[in-house]
Design an enzyme around this catalytic site. Structure first.
Site, PDB file in Angstrom:
ATOM      1  CG  HIS A 412      -1.849   1.188   1.257  1.00 52.06           C
ATOM      2  ND1 HIS A 412      -1.987   2.025   2.327  1.00 52.06           N
ATOM      3  CD2 HIS A 412      -2.684   1.666   0.295  1.00 52.06           C
ATOM      4  CE1 HIS A 412      -2.887   2.961   2.040  1.00 52.06           C
ATOM      5  NE2 HIS A 412      -3.325   2.770   0.814  1.00 52.06           N
ATOM      6  CG  HIS A 482      -8.146   3.344  -4.157  1.00 53.57           C
ATOM      7  ND1 HIS A 482      -9.145   3.110  -3.254  1.00 53.57           N
ATOM      8  CD2 HIS A 482      -7.936   2.170  -4.800  1.00 53.57           C
ATOM      9  CE1 HIS A 482      -9.518   1.845  -3.329  1.00 53.57           C
ATOM     10  NE2 HIS A 482      -8.790   1.240  -4.249  1.00 53.57           N
ATOM     11  CD  GLU A 507     -13.174   5.160   0.325  1.00 54.03           C
ATOM     12  OE1 GLU A 507     -12.143   4.713   0.847  1.00 54.03           O
ATOM     13  OE2 GLU A 507     -13.162   6.132  -0.458  1.00 54.03           O
TER      14      GLU A 507
HETATM   15  C1  NOJ Z   1      -8.805   6.211   0.417  1.00 56.01           C
HETATM   16  C2  NOJ Z   1      -8.897   4.882  -0.222  1.00 56.01           C
HETATM   17  O1  NOJ Z   1      -9.982   4.800  -1.096  1.00 56.01           O
HETATM   18  C3  NOJ Z   1      -8.986   3.860   0.870  1.00 56.01           C
HETATM   19  O2  NOJ Z   1      -9.215   2.588   0.321  1.00 56.01           O
HETATM   20  C4  NOJ Z   1      -7.720   3.902   1.662  1.00 56.01           C
HETATM   21  O3  NOJ Z   1      -7.805   2.973   2.710  1.00 56.01           O
HETATM   22  C5  NOJ Z   1      -7.502   5.293   2.240  1.00 56.01           C
HETATM   23  N1  NOJ Z   1      -7.599   6.270   1.210  1.00 56.01           N
HETATM   24  C6  NOJ Z   1      -6.155   5.429   2.900  1.00 56.01           C
HETATM   25  O4  NOJ Z   1      -5.130   5.341   1.959  1.00 56.01           O
HETATM   26 CA    CA Z   2     -11.352   6.842  -2.002  1.00 54.86          CA
END
Ligand code: NOJ
Ligand code: CA
Length: 714
Positions: A412, A482, A507
């Site tokens: 990540h 993202h 989310e």
């Molecule tokens: C936004 C992303 O869409 C999400 O998946 C991620 O966990 C957070 N940012 C932190 O990077």
């Molecule tokens: Ca996002």
């Protein structure tokens, strides 16, 4: 991986004057006419089954510091040709894609300036693409774009599925309204935080429209390379959409240098909503794969230390407090906050659960690296070096642990939109991945862009996302970005781009909920450009169950969550919930275990944007089929015909469906599992609750199934 072109026919049929020219789609249903107006403005118009869909619409660009390229053109040559090929994507909704179109290239010269612009039109059975091409020439070298003026003149006040214009976020609920209502509704939907709205009449693409005569039109762009992302502004008086490019920090909308081409401006046009889902127009307008050896690019099913962070049960950060300037931090001296999700023990717990099923390739771990204490703070040039784990995250041990259980960790990189910081560290970060056994990264761009004043969808950022994907390919790394610009089919050319977010994803079920109709719109809009890392699979709908302060509810039934693995195509699929929530409904979890991420073919059984979608797909590695169905906030019973099955065979279907009293608000976790024999003749009427859906896995029957009864589901 071979990329075989099975059939190509390229025939230049005609070279005549370009004053007015018409081409038809290969099946004759669409026709496109190019014409120059009296003042030399290039225009195009499109008919579908003999009726106008796009009325004469102007084409051109406004330039800064020099004469515009809008009018005063005279016609040169027009070249017509036909192209037909079948190509094999590295991954996709099917193994073979036909790319069949008739093309018209018109060469124009602006009489007063002598500058040359070519416009290339490609007309497919399901729509068209057009783009501007600027040949190498003395009189036109560098251009600063003030704006692009591509128009879509519409024939009525169509129904539209849209999200408000915004230069930095696509994370919106879709609005379903008449075109004439956009101006009034857009301000209500605009996000207060990150966004800059350029006009109340501005919307983003892909934009899906439906005429009162039942014709669907999806406007988007393809191959967005080295250019600003296009939005659209609607004029309710003229019923015309005009392109509106994302500006940079000083208001310019792009810098190009001849010879060059713009991205394609596209519209998919059909009177069958299922054809929108089946359209491969966006992919076809992208260049073939540029990666020689693609053997390392593989679809991925994954779990993650993620939902517990998003729902605020645990945290990305390790230390107590925030606003700690990273270059001053000695983590050994900081007090742990006691809620750090990415700790070795917790990560092992996920690996233990995920590896049991033999279907998960990777485990995403967010919050593994130092910097989250100041991740979106003022010192963006210091945060995140992408190579230093937190003290309680034992990377070598965990990668070994995962490997021993047949999995690996997924990287990540939250960049916090500090692009300078990311780019200067990128080689090291990717090399670190290679050295530590990672082959996929989820990257992210939360917050305002640094350099300040730039937008997420401007040319500078689009070039950054592209750079990150191409550089990743050098290291044999797959990317899931993202908050990057919404995809435009570039995954055909760079199939290591296995996912994007670029829309409102799961989310938001934790940030107040998502309207159930969202998942009945995304495949018609956002997914037209490429797969989305939607992260389905939520099994515990009341988030306060495990994160007491979180009052959000996941607005979906459990069966609806399962269906998303089929209806939301992606080569990257997450089982997003936590092991303890899956343990509660382990018989339903079996569908997530069984559903593949690689397909040989897809059948779009029923579809209506904003209402419902039912799709069947065939597994690439077995004779199994999988079906998913989702509905909006209305319950409905869908007739599902199994006529996609081999007529000579008997099958066993396992149906995961809503119970009669399931309801996304009142009873979201209520499902039933029904098994029975099916054949190509079976028709099952399957109930979907409000916000519900169903998922079916189908395998070939064996001798052991001899006594099984035919599927009965009410
Ligand atoms: C936004 C992303 O869409 C999400 O998946 C991620 O966990 C957070 N940012 C932190 O990077
Ligand atoms: Ca996002």
């Amino acid at each position: 991986m071979k990329r075989v072109t099975i059939l190509i026919a390229l025939v230049a049929t005609l070279a005549t004057s370009a004053m007015a020219q018409t081409i038809s789609s290969p099946n004759g249903q669409l026709s496109l006419t190019f014409a120059l107006t009296d003042n030399g403005t290039p225009t195009y118009a499109v008919d579908f089954k003999g009726e106008p869909v796009i009325l004469p619409s102007a084409l051109g660009l406004k330039l800064n510091g020099t004469a515009d390229l809008l009018d005063g053109f005279s016609a040169g040559e027009a070249v017509k040709s036909t192209f037909d090929e079948v190509w094999e994507p590295v991954w996709g909704e099917e193994t073979h894609i036909r790319n069949h179109y008739n093309e018209l290239l018109v060469r124009l010269t602006q009489t007063a300036t002598g500058r040359q612009v070519n416009i290339r039109f490609r007309l497919f059975n399901d729509g068209y693409g057009l783009r501007y091409e600027f040949p190498r020439q003395r009189r036109l070298t560098y251009m600063t774009i003030e704006d692009e003026r591509t128009e879509w003149a519409l024939t009525g006040d169509h129904k539209a599925f849209w999200i408000p214009g915004d230069y930095s976020s696509q994370e919106y609920e879709y609005v379903e309204s008449r075109l004439s209502e956009i101006g009034e509704l857009a301000p209500l939907y605009k996000r207060k935080s990150v966004t800059t709205r350029f006009s109340d009449w501005g919307v983003q693409t892909a934009l899906t429209l439906k005429t009162d005569d039942g014709v669907y039109i999806t406007i988007h762009e393809a191959a967005l390379i080295d250019y600003s992302c296009m939005h659209l502004v609607y004029n309710p008086e003229t019923k015309v959409f005009t392109s509106w490019l994302t500006p940079d920090a000083i208001g310019n909308k792009g810098y190009i240098q001849t010879p060059c081409t713009t991205p394609w401006r596209t519209a998919v046009i059909t009177d069958d909503a299922r054809e929108l889902l089946a359209s491969r127009l966006t992919l076809n307008l992208n260049e073939p794969c540029k990666i020689e050896d693609t053997s390392w690019i593989k679809p991925v099913k994954y779990m993650g230390v993620w939902w517990e962070l998003i729902t605020n049960k645990n945290s990305w950060a390790y230390a107590k407090g925030g606003n700690i300037k990273l270059d001053l931090v000695d983590y050994s001296k900081l007090e742990p906050n006691g809620r750090h999700g990415a700790n070795t023990e917790n990560v092992k717990r996920y690996i233990d659960f995920a590896s049991k099923w033999g279907c998960f390739d990777q485990l995403l771990v967010e919050g593994w690296n130092i910097g989250w204490e100041d991740w979106n703070g003022k010192q963006k040039d210091y945060v995140f070096d992408f190579v230093t784990p937190y003290p309680d995250f034992d990377l070598p041990e965990l990668q070994k642990y995962a490997n021993e259980k047949g999995m690996r960790l997924m990287m990540h990189h939250e960049t916090s939109s500090s692009i300078r910081n990311y780019e200067r560290r990128m080689d090291k970060a990717y090399q670190f991945m290679v050295d530590n056994g990672y082959n996929a990264v989820k990257s992210g761009y939360v917050g305002h862009i640094v350099p300040r004043g730039e937008y997420h969808y401007g040319q500078l950022m689009n070039n950054h996302y592209q750079y990150a994907v191409e550089k990743a390919a050098e290291y044999k790394i797959m990317v899931n970005a993202h908050e990057a610009v919404r995809p435009t089919g570039i995954c055909r050319t760079w199939p290591n781009l296995i996912g994007n977010e670029s829309a409102r994803g799961t989310e938001y079920q934790s940030f107040g909920g998502i309207h159930p109709q969202h998942v009945t719109i995304l495949p018609f809009t956002r997914l037209q450009g490429g797969p989305m890392d939607y992260t389905p699979g939520i099994f515990c709908m009341d988030l306060s169950t495990f994160s007491p302060k979180n009052t959000s509810k996941c607005n979906s039934t459990l069966a609806n969550q399962l269906a998303l693995y089929v209806t939301m195509y992606s080569p990257l699929q997450m089982a997003a919930d936590m092991p303890e929530n899956y343990e509660r409904y382990i018989d339903a979890f079996q569908f997530i275990v069984d559903v593949p991420v690689e397909w040989t073919e897809s059948r779009y059984l029923s579809a209506e944007p904003g209402d419902y979608i039912v799709i069947a797909r065939k597994d690439k590695n077995s004779p199994k089929w999988f079906v998913g169905g989702v509905t909006d906030e209305n319950q409905r019973t869908m007739p599902v015909k199994f006529d996609f099955l081999d007529k000579k065979k008997q099958y066993v279907a396992t149906v995961y469906a809503d119970t009669a009293d399931a309801d996304y608000e009142k009873n979201p976790e209520s499902y039933r599992i029904v098994e029975g024999k099916v054949t190509a003749k079976t028709v099952a009427n399957i109930f979907m609750a409000r916000g519900g859906g169903f998922a079916i896995s189908i395998r070939e029957a064996t001798a052991a199934d001899r006594k099984m009864k035919p599927l009965r589901i009410k």
